[in-house]
Design a protein around this motif. Structure first.
Motif, PDB file in Angstrom:
ATOM      1  N   LEU A  82     105.226  51.024  29.242  1.00 38.13           N
ATOM      2  CA  LEU A  82     105.414  49.835  30.068  1.00 38.13           C
ATOM      3  C   LEU A  82     104.947  50.188  31.476  1.00 38.13           C
ATOM      4  N   ILE A  83     103.941  49.489  31.955  1.00 39.56           N
ATOM      5  CA  ILE A  83     103.354  49.813  33.252  1.00 39.56           C
ATOM      6  C   ILE A  83     103.354  48.567  34.138  1.00 39.56           C
ATOM      7  N   GLY A  84     103.625  48.758  35.421  1.00 41.01           N
ATOM      8  CA  GLY A  84     103.645  47.636  36.353  1.00 41.01           C
ATOM      9  C   GLY A  84     104.148  48.075  37.708  1.00 41.01           C
ATOM     10  N   ASP A  85     104.194  47.137  38.638  1.00 39.45           N
ATOM     11  CA  ASP A  85     104.676  47.420  39.981  1.00 39.45           C
ATOM     12  C   ASP A  85     106.163  47.749  39.963  1.00 39.45           C
ATOM     13  N   PRO A  86     106.667  48.410  41.000  1.00 41.06           N
ATOM     14  CA  PRO A  86     108.106  48.682  41.082  1.00 41.06           C
ATOM     15  C   PRO A  86     108.908  47.383  41.067  1.00 41.06           C
ATOM     16  N   GLY A  87     110.042  47.427  40.390  1.00 42.32           N
ATOM     17  CA  GLY A  87     110.934  46.276  40.401  1.00 42.32           C
ATOM     18  C   GLY A  87     110.571  45.150  39.466  1.00 42.32           C
ATOM     19  N   THR A  88     109.691  45.398  38.488  1.00 42.89           N
ATOM     20  CA  THR A  88     109.299  44.335  37.568  1.00 42.89           C
ATOM     21  C   THR A  88     110.128  44.340  36.277  1.00 42.89           C
ATOM     22  N   GLY A  89     111.127  45.211  36.179  1.00 44.90           N
ATOM     23  CA  GLY A  89     112.031  45.191  35.033  1.00 44.90           C
ATOM     24  C   GLY A  89     111.600  46.068  33.873  1.00 44.90           C
ATOM     25  N   PHE A 156     111.113  57.929  28.556  1.00 48.85           N
ATOM     26  CA  PHE A 156     110.541  58.783  29.596  1.00 48.85           C
ATOM     27  C   PHE A 156     110.237  57.888  30.785  1.00 48.85           C
ATOM     28  N   GLU A 157     111.045  58.019  31.832  1.00 49.68           N
ATOM     29  CA  GLU A 157     110.896  57.182  33.023  1.00 49.68           C
ATOM     30  C   GLU A 157     109.899  57.807  33.997  1.00 49.68           C
ATOM     31  N   GLU A 158     109.069  56.958  34.601  1.00 44.33           N
ATOM     32  CA  GLU A 158     108.108  57.384  35.635  1.00 44.33           C
ATOM     33  C   GLU A 158     107.224  58.519  35.115  1.00 44.33           C
ATOM     34  N   LEU A 159     106.500  58.235  34.038  1.00 41.73           N
ATOM     35  CA  LEU A 159     105.680  59.255  33.382  1.00 41.73           C
ATOM     36  C   LEU A 159     104.636  59.850  34.327  1.00 41.73           C
ATOM     37  N   THR A 160     104.026  59.029  35.150  1.00 42.96           N
ATOM     38  CA  THR A 160     102.955  59.514  36.021  1.00 42.96           C
ATOM     39  C   THR A 160     103.464  60.317  37.210  1.00 42.96           C
ATOM     40  N   ARG A 161     104.782  60.400  37.385  1.00 42.82           N
ATOM     41  CA  ARG A 161     105.330  61.252  38.445  1.00 42.82           C
ATOM     42  C   ARG A 161     105.395  62.712  38.012  1.00 42.82           C
ATOM     43  N   SER A 162     105.330  62.979  36.710  1.00 42.66           N
ATOM     44  CA  SER A 162     105.380  64.357  36.217  1.00 42.66           C
ATOM     45  C   SER A 162     103.969  64.934  36.158  1.00 42.66           C
ATOM     46  N   SER A 197     110.587  57.069  18.237  1.00 46.00           N
ATOM     47  CA  SER A 197     109.470  56.623  19.067  1.00 46.00           C
ATOM     48  C   SER A 197     109.824  56.902  20.517  1.00 46.00           C
ATOM     49  N   ILE A 198     108.857  56.723  21.388  1.00 44.57           N
ATOM     50  CA  ILE A 198     109.056  56.955  22.814  1.00 44.57           C
ATOM     51  C   ILE A 198     108.668  55.708  23.591  1.00 44.57           C
ATOM     52  N   ILE A 199     109.545  55.300  24.497  1.00 51.07           N
ATOM     53  CA  ILE A 199     109.220  54.255  25.466  1.00 51.07           C
ATOM     54  C   ILE A 199     109.078  54.932  26.819  1.00 51.07           C
ATOM     55  N   ALA A 200     107.902  54.878  27.374  1.00 50.02           N
ATOM     56  CA  ALA A 200     107.657  55.447  28.697  1.00 50.02           C
ATOM     57  C   ALA A 200     107.395  54.319  29.691  1.00 50.02           C
ATOM     58  N   THR A 201     107.708  54.577  30.946  1.00 49.24           N
ATOM     59  CA  THR A 201     107.387  53.625  32.010  1.00 49.24           C
ATOM     60  C   THR A 201     106.516  54.317  33.040  1.00 49.24           C
ATOM     61  N   ALA A 202     105.677  53.547  33.696  1.00 50.78           N
ATOM     62  CA  ALA A 202     104.804  54.092  34.733  1.00 50.78           C
ATOM     63  C   ALA A 202     104.656  53.063  35.838  1.00 50.78           C
ATOM     64  N   ASN A 203     104.689  53.538  37.041  1.00 48.58           N
ATOM     65  CA  ASN A 203     104.549  52.703  38.231  1.00 48.58           C
ATOM     66  C   ASN A 203     103.070  52.567  38.555  1.00 48.58           C
ATOM     67  N   ARG A 224     101.454  45.771  30.084  1.00 48.31           N
ATOM     68  CA  ARG A 224     101.498  45.621  31.543  1.00 48.31           C
ATOM     69  C   ARG A 224     102.472  44.518  31.917  1.00 48.31           C
ATOM     70  N   ILE A 225     103.447  44.857  32.734  1.00 46.14           N
ATOM     71  CA  ILE A 225     104.474  43.908  33.154  1.00 46.14           C
ATOM     72  C   ILE A 225     104.112  43.420  34.565  1.00 46.14           C
ATOM     73  N   PRO A 226     103.728  42.152  34.717  1.00 43.14           N
ATOM     74  CA  PRO A 226     103.309  41.673  36.033  1.00 43.14           C
ATOM     75  C   PRO A 226     104.498  41.345  36.928  1.00 43.14           C
ATOM     76  N   VAL A 227     104.235  41.244  38.217  1.00 46.37           N
ATOM     77  CA  VAL A 227     105.246  40.776  39.168  1.00 46.37           C
ATOM     78  C   VAL A 227     105.530  39.310  38.881  1.00 46.37           C
ATOM     79  N   VAL A 228     106.788  38.932  38.877  1.00 46.98           N
ATOM     80  CA  VAL A 228     107.161  37.541  38.639  1.00 46.98           C
ATOM     81  C   VAL A 228     106.826  36.721  39.886  1.00 46.98           C
ATOM     82  N   THR A 229     105.967  35.728  39.725  1.00 45.00           N
ATOM     83  CA  THR A 229     105.582  34.883  40.856  1.00 45.00           C
ATOM     84  C   THR A 229     106.068  33.447  40.703  1.00 45.00           C
ATOM     85  N   ASN A 230     106.485  33.086  39.488  1.00 46.50           N
ATOM     86  CA  ASN A 230     107.037  31.757  39.273  1.00 46.50           C
ATOM     87  C   ASN A 230     108.413  31.664  39.919  1.00 46.50           C
ATOM     88  N   LYS A 231     108.556  30.740  40.871  1.00 46.91           N
ATOM     89  CA  LYS A 231     109.792  30.684  41.650  1.00 46.91           C
ATOM     90  C   LYS A 231     111.010  30.365  40.779  1.00 46.91           C
TER      91      LYS A 231
END
Length: 369
Positions: A82-89, A156-162, A197-203, A224-231
């Motif tokens: 799961l990849i996306g900007d910070p705070g996208t859930g 595995f949280e924040e895979l690209t930080r390792s 299985s493995i669920i990894a996240t990446a910022n 890819r999890i996008p930023v929520v823009t729908n108000k």
């Protein structure tokens, strides 16, 4: 559960998961506790067409296709990234999926610059090794190895930080589905059980920190999890998460809709300004995510409870927003000051709520400058 600061999803929603399991007659991959259809229902909430006797609330707010693709990936032999900007859930979705599939979302490795291969595979109990030598009893399995042996989901949280060598340790796990233990003569291979299985996240903002190798990318399905823009969707997320935080703090408070609108509009305007900026110095360091909004709102509510009149005011909200987003001095303060004069001040002339928001933010800017 009442003694936990934050209960994992499988504990928090245990009664709900028990109910769904009791009525679930759908086909289940491997040793899954719920069928894929029920996993989706648990995450996204029930609808009238589902035909169940009770309402299941929505817990993750996003496109249905993201959840369905994630579930299908976990039912295959590929890892899920799961990849996306910070705070996208991303982490919240990973936790919910793990809780629904195997009732265990706590087998987590947190990726940092200090994460080592031992955190992914295994380490040793030094005192036992000295006393009796190396054996399976003296081995300390990692959360990932525990997930392999149990046939459940490892996270595995924040895979690209390792670092890259740590990331590469996942390649054999994801492809061969076993871990060798060369220190042992017998019983020296741990095989993954069906369901692992493995669920990894990446910022996505960490791109370039420790990019994934092509070999590792091939072993993950990317969602890819996008930023929520729908108000409307964003308002639902903020209300849902804020209500949970208020229950945790045992605060009985209803957020006024006008103040929620001010918060949502402010973040929307700040995002638009960031998109129009021509350099990083003209952008706030904050990702301006939905999670940031929840943090601002929680800060304002708690400040009002402890040091105010036990209510949420526009002044406190404005002060909280500036205090939370002004991370760099003087760059962020200059950006917020420009926003306050150019956007908030005109609105404050004709609207009392915006006027209070204007004063609260202006006073905090002056204090921090």
């Amino acid at each position: 559960m009442s003694e936990m600061l934050r209960a994992p999803a499988e504990v928090k929603y245990a009664e709900e998961l028990d109910y769904l399991e009791s009525i679930d007659d759908g086909p289940k991959p491997f040793a899954w506790r719920l069928s894929p259809r029920m996993v989706r229902l648990f995450v996204l909430g029930s609808e009238r067409a589902d035909g169940i006797d009770r309402e299941i609330p929505q817990k993750w707010f996003g496109d249905r296709s993201f959840v369905e693709r994630s579930i299908v990936t976990l039912a295959s032999d590929r890892g899920l990234l799961l990849i996306g900007d910070p705070g996208t859930g991303k982490s919240w979705l990973a936790e919910l999926l793990s809780a629904a599939i195997c009732r265990n979302s706590t087998l987590v490795v947190q990726g940092t610059a200090g994460t080592t291969e031992d955190h992914i595979k295994y380490s040793w109990n030094v005192s036992m090794v000295i006393a009796k030598g190396q054996s399976r009893e003296a081995m300390i399995p990692s959360p990932i190895m525990t997930a392999m042996e149990s046939g459940v989901i490892g996270r595995f949280e924040e895979l690209t930080r390792s670092t890259s060598d740590v990331q590469d340790a996942l390649i054999s796990i994801l492809s061969e589905k076993y871990v060798s233990i060369p220190e042992l003569d017998d019983d020296n291979i741990v095989f993954a059980q069906p369901g692992f299985s493995i669920i990894a996240t990446a910022n996505s903002r960490d791109r370039g920190v420790n990019d994934l190798s092509s070999a590792l990318k091939r072993r993950f399905n990317f969602v890819r999890i996008p930023v929520v823009t729908n108000k409307k969707s964003e308002a639902e997320i903020v209300r849902f998460r804020t209500a949970e935080l208020l229950r945790r703090h045992r605060i009985d408070l209803e957020v006024p809709p006008t103040l929620l609108d001010v918060l949502l509009q402010s973040f929307s305007d700040l995002r638009a300004a960031a998109e129009a900026a021509t350099s990083d110095d003209e952008k706030l360091e904050s990702a301006l995510s939905t999670a940031e909004q929840i943090g601002v709102l929680e800060d304002a509510i708690l400040h009002g409870q402890f040091f105010g009149e036990r209510t949420l005011t526009a002044e406190t909200l404005g002060s909280s927003l500036v205090g939370s987003l002004a991370r760099r001095t003087p760059e962020d303060l200059a950006i917020l000051n420009k926003f306050w004069h150019g956007v908030v001040e005109p609105r404050g002339k004709d609207d009392g709520t915006w006027r209070g928001f204007l004063e609260g933010g202006r006073n905090t800017i002056a204090t921090l400058s």
